[in-house]
Design a protein around this motif. Sequence first.
Motif, PDB file in Angstrom:
ATOM      1  N   ASP A   1     -24.594  28.773  35.599  1.00  0.00           N
ATOM      2  CA  ASP A   1     -25.874  28.217  36.066  1.00  0.00           C
ATOM      3  C   ASP A   1     -26.972  29.271  36.136  1.00  0.00           C
ATOM      4  O   ASP A   1     -27.740  29.325  37.088  1.00  0.00           O
ATOM      5  N   MET A   2     -27.051  30.138  35.119  1.00  0.00           N
ATOM      6  CA  MET A   2     -28.039  31.206  35.174  1.00  0.00           C
ATOM      7  C   MET A   2     -29.430  30.735  34.747  1.00  0.00           C
ATOM      8  O   MET A   2     -30.425  31.235  35.244  1.00  0.00           O
ATOM      9  N   GLY A   3     -29.486  29.821  33.776  1.00  0.00           N
ATOM     10  CA  GLY A   3     -30.785  29.372  33.321  1.00  0.00           C
ATOM     11  C   GLY A   3     -31.621  30.510  32.783  1.00  0.00           C
ATOM     12  O   GLY A   3     -31.169  31.326  31.968  1.00  0.00           O
ATOM     13  N   ASP A   4     -32.861  30.604  33.249  1.00  0.00           N
ATOM     14  CA  ASP A   4     -33.767  31.643  32.780  1.00  0.00           C
ATOM     15  C   ASP A   4     -33.355  33.039  33.243  1.00  0.00           C
ATOM     16  O   ASP A   4     -33.829  34.042  32.699  1.00  0.00           O
ATOM     17  N   TYR A   5     -32.485  33.097  34.260  1.00  0.00           N
ATOM     18  CA  TYR A   5     -32.094  34.405  34.775  1.00  0.00           C
ATOM     19  C   TYR A   5     -31.290  35.211  33.747  1.00  0.00           C
ATOM     20  O   TYR A   5     -31.254  36.433  33.804  1.00  0.00           O
ATOM     21  N   ARG A   6     -30.640  34.535  32.807  1.00  0.00           N
ATOM     22  CA  ARG A   6     -29.866  35.248  31.793  1.00  0.00           C
ATOM     23  C   ARG A   6     -30.772  36.175  30.978  1.00  0.00           C
ATOM     24  O   ARG A   6     -30.474  37.360  30.808  1.00  0.00           O
ATOM     25  N   SER A   7     -31.877  35.644  30.489  1.00  0.00           N
ATOM     26  CA  SER A   7     -32.788  36.462  29.688  1.00  0.00           C
ATOM     27  C   SER A   7     -33.457  37.536  30.539  1.00  0.00           C
ATOM     28  O   SER A   7     -33.685  38.657  30.072  1.00  0.00           O
TER      29      SER A   7
END
Length: 391
Positions: free
Chosen positions: A22-28
């Motif tokens: 559930d990282m969403g935008d946090y991955r980038s």
Amino acid sequence: MQPEFSGSTGIIYLAWHGKMKDMGDYRSILHMNWKRFVEQAILEHNCSGRDEVCLSGQWIRNDLYLCLQLPHETEELEEQLLELGNRLKKDWGRRFRFISLSADLYPWLAGLKLHAGIALLSGEMSEEDRWYEGIKRAIVHGQSACSTERSLKRRALEQYIIGRTINSVYQPIISLKDSEVYGYEALSRFPDKRWFEGPQQLFDFAAKEGLMYPLDRLARERAIEGCSGLTAGQKLFINITAQIMEDPSFTPGKTLQLLERFGLSPSNVVFEITERTSIEDFGSAKKILNHYRKQGYQIAIDDAGAGYSSLQSIVELQPDFIKIDRSLISGIHLDPMKEHMVHTFTEMAAKMDTSLVAEGIEEEEELLHMKALGIPYAQGYFLGRPQQSVG
């Protein structure tokens, strides 16, 4: 575009592995911060002049490949590369976690581990092939989060074996009937504790790496080589593990030759089987041990009361000695249950015509209790610390 290499060059692969839910935008954002951190860390490293190597970073997606030219042509190039890769993984991983904590990214990093792998590049191929092969080897080497540590540990272990730098110290075993030295237990020691806290960790690692047999043979040889002061009636207790009995080179001939060289005989030797590992095939073990007994060797079960199958091993193998583990001896004068268990050992030993050795005597009260219970032999710091030689 791959970098150009000359001389002794290497690659250090660094990548975060694990689950990111559930990282969403946090991955980038996480990867962007990691790349920014690496750029600054490379700059700091190159400016410091540390290790006499200059790092350059190549990215393939989010995996980092550090390229470096090693400064000297030595036989320790791979070890230098392993040392550097291991240090960068620990240092950069710790620092980036700290930065992520302050940037509210730590929850997303918590499930990840920084992996490191290394590869030395061969000069016998084209630049493109060297780069390609180096990347592959570095990735394969870095599959485990502890790959660099494991490689360094294995290298240290191999150096101990090749250099024969394992030594023995000897702890006296005292007869409680006349307070004379009945024999000595040979305890393995190695040069430093950088990678292994003690002999148990060293032998456990050797078992995992498939190097238990050569390590055990070396320890056995070094134990005999250092006990020239043993008298005719004294015993040398040598530790072996249950697995060693399956070693095809575990033969009485080589040990006998070594004993004769130092003026000893099989009657001086007691093979001490540790009870911290289980014996899976008692039929095979009995066959091997009976063969040794016919040569004049004796057998002891070590750590009785602390292992996986103490009672079964005692019944099946019919040892000449049973060494009662320190866990049952410690504070026995204050613990009726421990006293009852040790008393049970004395009754069993009497019926089997087996001698008992109490391990780990550290207090006078423990010694007095052993004498009162009729234990014939004992060892421990209260009776004598390990020493460099016998006699």
